[in-house]
Design a protein around this motif. Structure first.
Motif, PDB file in Angstrom:
ATOM      1  N   LEU A 222       4.377  10.003   5.890  1.00 42.23           N
ATOM      2  CA  LEU A 222       4.355  11.411   6.294  1.00 42.23           C
ATOM      3  C   LEU A 222       5.418  12.224   5.559  1.00 42.23           C
ATOM      4  CD1 LEU A 222       3.863  11.026  10.159  1.00 42.23           C
ATOM      5  CD2 LEU A 222       2.147  11.758   8.502  1.00 42.23           C
ATOM      6  N   VAL A 223       6.592  11.647   5.330  1.00 44.56           N
ATOM      7  CA  VAL A 223       7.708  12.409   4.785  1.00 44.56           C
ATOM      8  C   VAL A 223       7.822  12.310   3.270  1.00 44.56           C
ATOM      9  CG1 VAL A 223       9.464  10.584   4.882  1.00 44.56           C
ATOM     10  CG2 VAL A 223      10.138  12.958   5.268  1.00 44.56           C
ATOM     11  N   HIS A 224       7.130  11.369   2.625  1.00 47.97           N
ATOM     12  CA  HIS A 224       7.436  11.069   1.216  1.00 47.97           C
ATOM     13  C   HIS A 224       7.106  12.231   0.273  1.00 47.97           C
ATOM     14  CE1 HIS A 224       3.123  10.209   0.471  1.00 47.97           C
ATOM     15  NE2 HIS A 224       3.428  10.334  -0.802  1.00 47.97           N
ATOM     16  N   ALA A 225       6.126  13.072   0.605  1.00 56.66           N
ATOM     17  CA  ALA A 225       5.806  14.200  -0.279  1.00 56.66           C
ATOM     18  C   ALA A 225       6.967  15.186  -0.334  1.00 56.66           C
ATOM     19  CB  ALA A 225       4.536  14.899   0.202  1.00 56.66           C
TER      20      ALA A 225
ATOM     21  N   ALA B 229       0.828  -1.207   0.000  1.00 54.84           N
ATOM     22  CA  ALA B 229       0.000   0.000   0.000  1.00 54.84           C
ATOM     23  C   ALA B 229       0.862   1.257   0.000  1.00 54.84           C
ATOM     24  CB  ALA B 229      -0.940  -0.007   1.199  1.00 54.84           C
ATOM     25  N   PHE B 230       1.913   1.267   0.811  1.00 57.86           N
ATOM     26  CA  PHE B 230       2.790   2.438   0.843  1.00 57.86           C
ATOM     27  C   PHE B 230       3.451   2.658  -0.511  1.00 57.86           C
ATOM     28  CE2 PHE B 230       7.241   3.795   1.125  1.00 57.86           C
ATOM     29  CZ  PHE B 230       7.035   5.126   1.447  1.00 57.86           C
ATOM     30  N   LEU B 231       3.994   1.597  -1.104  1.00 58.27           N
ATOM     31  CA  LEU B 231       4.657   1.737  -2.402  1.00 58.27           C
ATOM     32  C   LEU B 231       3.665   2.196  -3.469  1.00 58.27           C
ATOM     33  CD1 LEU B 231       6.879  -1.478  -2.248  1.00 58.27           C
ATOM     34  CD2 LEU B 231       7.616   0.892  -1.924  1.00 58.27           C
ATOM     35  N   ALA B 232       2.427   1.717  -3.380  1.00 56.90           N
ATOM     36  CA  ALA B 232       1.403   2.143  -4.330  1.00 56.90           C
ATOM     37  C   ALA B 232       1.091   3.627  -4.178  1.00 56.90           C
ATOM     38  CB  ALA B 232       0.137   1.304  -4.146  1.00 56.90           C
ATOM     39  N   VAL B 233       1.047   4.115  -2.940  1.00 55.45           N
ATOM     40  CA  VAL B 233       0.805   5.543  -2.706  1.00 55.45           C
ATOM     41  C   VAL B 233       1.913   6.385  -3.334  1.00 55.45           C
ATOM     42  CG1 VAL B 233       0.836   7.324  -0.924  1.00 55.45           C
ATOM     43  CG2 VAL B 233      -0.625   5.341  -0.651  1.00 55.45           C
ATOM     44  N   VAL B 234       3.166   5.980  -3.114  1.00 47.57           N
ATOM     45  CA  VAL B 234       4.291   6.746  -3.655  1.00 47.57           C
ATOM     46  C   VAL B 234       4.210   6.809  -5.175  1.00 47.57           C
ATOM     47  CG1 VAL B 234       6.799   6.845  -3.903  1.00 47.57           C
ATOM     48  CG2 VAL B 234       5.790   6.228  -1.699  1.00 47.57           C
ATOM     49  N   TYR B 235       3.943   5.655  -5.811  1.00 48.46           N
ATOM     50  CA  TYR B 235       3.910   5.665  -7.277  1.00 48.46           C
ATOM     51  C   TYR B 235       2.722   6.461  -7.802  1.00 48.46           C
ATOM     52  CZ  TYR B 235       5.724   3.896 -11.710  1.00 48.46           C
ATOM     53  OH  TYR B 235       6.303   3.796 -12.948  1.00 48.46           O
TER      54      TYR B 235
ATOM     55  N   GLY C   8      11.450   7.149 -16.487  1.00 49.14           N
ATOM     56  CA  GLY C   8      11.738   8.209 -15.529  1.00 49.14           C
ATOM     57  C   GLY C   8      10.864   8.105 -14.297  1.00 49.14           C
ATOM     58  N   SER C   9       9.583   7.776 -14.477  1.00 45.36           N
ATOM     59  CA  SER C   9       8.687   7.651 -13.331  1.00 45.36           C
ATOM     60  C   SER C   9       9.090   6.479 -12.445  1.00 45.36           C
ATOM     61  CB  SER C   9       7.235   7.484 -13.808  1.00 45.36           C
ATOM     62  OG  SER C   9       7.013   6.200 -14.361  1.00 45.36           O
ATOM     63  N   VAL C  10       9.541   5.385 -13.053  1.00 45.21           N
ATOM     64  CA  VAL C  10       9.998   4.237 -12.269  1.00 45.21           C
ATOM     65  C   VAL C  10      11.218   4.617 -11.435  1.00 45.21           C
ATOM     66  CG1 VAL C  10      10.965   1.904 -12.400  1.00 45.21           C
ATOM     67  CG2 VAL C  10       9.070   2.553 -13.901  1.00 45.21           C
ATOM     68  N   PHE C  11      12.150   5.342 -12.061  1.00 42.81           N
ATOM     69  CA  PHE C  11      13.358   5.772 -11.366  1.00 42.81           C
ATOM     70  C   PHE C  11      13.011   6.697 -10.205  1.00 42.81           C
ATOM     71  CE2 PHE C  11      17.599   8.103 -11.512  1.00 42.81           C
ATOM     72  CZ  PHE C  11      18.285   7.057 -10.900  1.00 42.81           C
ATOM     73  N   ALA C  12      12.109   7.651 -10.432  1.00 37.85           N
ATOM     74  CA  ALA C  12      11.687   8.571  -9.375  1.00 37.85           C
ATOM     75  C   ALA C  12      10.984   7.821  -8.243  1.00 37.85           C
ATOM     76  CB  ALA C  12      10.766   9.643  -9.949  1.00 37.85           C
ATOM     77  N   PHE C  13      10.166   6.856  -8.607  1.00 41.69           N
ATOM     78  CA  PHE C  13       9.459   6.042  -7.609  1.00 41.69           C
ATOM     79  C   PHE C  13      10.442   5.282  -6.724  1.00 41.69           C
ATOM     80  CE2 PHE C  13       8.280   1.495  -7.131  1.00 41.69           C
ATOM     81  CZ  PHE C  13       7.469   1.616  -6.012  1.00 41.69           C
ATOM     82  N   LEU C  14      11.436   4.648  -7.331  1.00 40.34           N
ATOM     83  CA  LEU C  14      12.405   3.872  -6.556  1.00 40.34           C
ATOM     84  C   LEU C  14      13.207   4.770  -5.623  1.00 40.34           C
ATOM     85  CD1 LEU C  14      13.704   1.413  -9.310  1.00 40.34           C
ATOM     86  CD2 LEU C  14      12.142   0.902  -7.410  1.00 40.34           C
ATOM     87  N   LEU C  15      13.637   5.922  -6.128  1.00 39.22           N
ATOM     88  CA  LEU C  15      14.401   6.852  -5.299  1.00 39.22           C
ATOM     89  C   LEU C  15      13.571   7.386  -4.137  1.00 39.22           C
ATOM     90  CD1 LEU C  15      16.396   9.003  -7.890  1.00 39.22           C
ATOM     91  CD2 LEU C  15      17.333   7.384  -6.231  1.00 39.22           C
ATOM     92  N   CYS C  16      12.348   7.808  -4.438  1.00 40.22           N
ATOM     93  CA  CYS C  16      11.491   8.378  -3.403  1.00 40.22           C
ATOM     94  C   CYS C  16      11.134   7.329  -2.345  1.00 40.22           C
ATOM     95  CB  CYS C  16      10.222   8.958  -4.030  1.00 40.22           C
ATOM     96  SG  CYS C  16       9.125   9.756  -2.843  1.00 40.22           S
ATOM     97  N   SER C  17      10.802   6.124  -2.770  1.00 34.61           N
ATOM     98  CA  SER C  17      10.433   5.063  -1.822  1.00 34.61           C
ATOM     99  C   SER C  17      11.603   4.725  -0.909  1.00 34.61           C
ATOM    100  CB  SER C  17       9.991   3.808  -2.584  1.00 34.61           C
ATOM    101  OG  SER C  17       8.869   4.063  -3.389  1.00 34.61           O
TER     102      SER C  17
ATOM    103  N   LYS D 294      -4.617   2.023  -7.058  1.00 33.91           N
ATOM    104  CA  LYS D 294      -5.650   2.704  -6.279  1.00 33.91           C
ATOM    105  C   LYS D 294      -6.144   1.905  -5.069  1.00 33.91           C
ATOM    106  CE  LYS D 294      -7.557   6.052  -6.721  1.00 33.91           C
ATOM    107  NZ  LYS D 294      -7.285   7.337  -6.032  1.00 33.91           N
ATOM    108  N   PHE D 295      -5.645   0.701  -4.889  1.00 31.83           N
ATOM    109  CA  PHE D 295      -6.057  -0.095  -3.732  1.00 31.83           C
ATOM    110  C   PHE D 295      -5.436   0.423  -2.429  1.00 31.83           C
ATOM    111  CE2 PHE D 295      -1.932  -1.811  -4.726  1.00 31.83           C
ATOM    112  CZ  PHE D 295      -1.400  -2.153  -3.486  1.00 31.83           C
TER     113      PHE D 295
END
Length: 392
Positions: free
Chosen positions: A316-319, A17-23, A341-350, A52-53
């Protein structure tokens, strides 16, 4: 009250769920980047649906954990004090951080203080904090929700009656979703009382009623965990077929209701009937996947457990982390506006968000910043966990 064994698969569901929120939030950023063509936007939209789950999953987990641990008895003062410390205090601190960061707080006059209080109550200090306001309502109202749940359970006799009750609840909830998605946007209906209008209409996306079915579903699962796990493993082909059909339909809605060539992600709201039925099917499949992945101890189990334990602080901090990740990627012009690019940003942010939460949790006052991550450290599986693993 004796502490029950941990439900090991819940850490994996939290991690998913957390990883889904970040992406989801990464996709929101990339959809606004220049150069996104129609096909890429459609692919982002379809991927957005798959993610969206997340919020329903967090609500489902909350219901499952509360009913599992506090079904027989709940000491409300101690219960709510613990949740206030672990949820509200970190939320308030990070809300103030975001308000200062956004320059919403420039002084401490009366109008500023009123604005701060309003943002804290509505969860609007940052785009993701609404969720905390919504989820905490379930903790505040848990004794009443538990009393109603028990009363309904006592009045139901036999399996057929329980199935009919669940079906009726699903239909009522679908009706509420129709009101939210179709009726309210099309009719200028408003309440005279400003607070009631805000709670039921303007801020309905953070009203617990609009996520109540997932909470109660978690409660039902908590009372029959072994049977639920077994049912998922027996019926997964039917769930997969239902999921595929619903996924195709909401994809059609996405194109139909976007009103143009580019996809409008607002169409993919969870608060509409089609997304409700789709989300339930997906949520059950996600839970099954978590059960299968945690059936045996492995490196994946350890990683998901670590992410799940630190997911609240990371949420709380990911934004904030995402903002600086995107600034870095834009400066270095890494992969532009492409899907890669979105995958790369997702991995870095997560990774950065989890690392940040993990590090803060180690501090003496870490619980004030990221909740009780350290207290959730997994122990060796107890006897009840070993039994259900052996039975599968």
């Amino acid at each position: 009250m004796a502490r029950k064994e941990r439900i090991v698969e819940l850490d994996a569901v939290r991690a998913f769920a957390f990883l889904a929120v970040v992406y989801q939030h990464v996709i929101g950023v990339y959809m606004r980047k220049p150069g996104v063509d129609e096909m890429t936007a459609f692919l982002y939209g379809k991927l957005f649906h798959l993610l969206k789950f997340a919020v329903p999953a967090f609500v489902f987990i909350t219901g499952l954990v509360l009913f599992y641990n506090y079904y027989e008895r709940v000491n409300y003062p101690g219960f709510i004090r613990k949740r206030f410390t672990e949820i509200v205090v970190p939320y308030a601190i990070w809300s103030l951080i975001y308000m200062v960061w956004h320059r919403d707080v420039t002084g401490w006059d009366v109008s500023t203080l009123v604005g701060v209080v309003q943002k804290l109550i509505t969860g609007s200090a940052s785009y993701h904090l609404w969720f905390v306001v919504m989820i905490f309502q379930f903790y505040l109202l848990y004794p009443l929700l538990l009393k109603g749940f028990k009363a309904a359970k006592q009045r139901l006799s036999g399996r057929a009656g329980k199935v009919a009750a669940v079906g009726a609840a699903a239909l009522l909830y679908a009706g509420l979703m129709w009101v939210s998605a179709r009726y309210l946007p099309a009719h200028p209906f408003r309440f005279d009382a400003a607070w009631l209008d805000a709670y039921l209409i303007t801020y309905r996306d953070r009203n617990f009623l609009f996520y109540s079915f997932y909470f109660l579903l978690g409660g039902m699962v908590a009372l029959a965990l072994p049977a639920f796990r077994s049912l998922l493993q027996r019926r997964w082909p039917y769930l997969l077929a239902l999921f595929a059909a619903a996924y195709a339909y909401i994809g059609y809605e996405l194109v139909r209701d976007s009103g143009g060539f580019l996809v409008n992600l607002n169409v993919a709201t969870s608060l509409k009937p089609s997304m409700f039925f789709y989300t339930v099917a997906q949520l059950l499949l996600v839970y099954l996947l978590a059960v299968l992945l945690t059936k045996r101890d492995s490196r994946w189990t350890a990683w998901f457990s670590m992410i799940g334990r630190n997911s609240y602080g990371a949420y709380l901090v990911h934004a904030l982390v995402l903002t600086y990740v995107m600034k870095g990627l834009n400066v270095w012009d890494v992969t532009g506006s492409t899907m890669l690019g979105s995958v790369f940003a997702f991995l870095l942010c997560s990774a950065a968000s989890i690392a940040f939460s993990y590090g803060l949790a180690k501090l003496p006052f870490g619980a004030w910043l990221v909740g009780a991550a350290e207290k959730k450290r997994a122990n060796a599986p107890g006897q009840s966990e070993r039994q259900w693993k052996q039975a599968m």
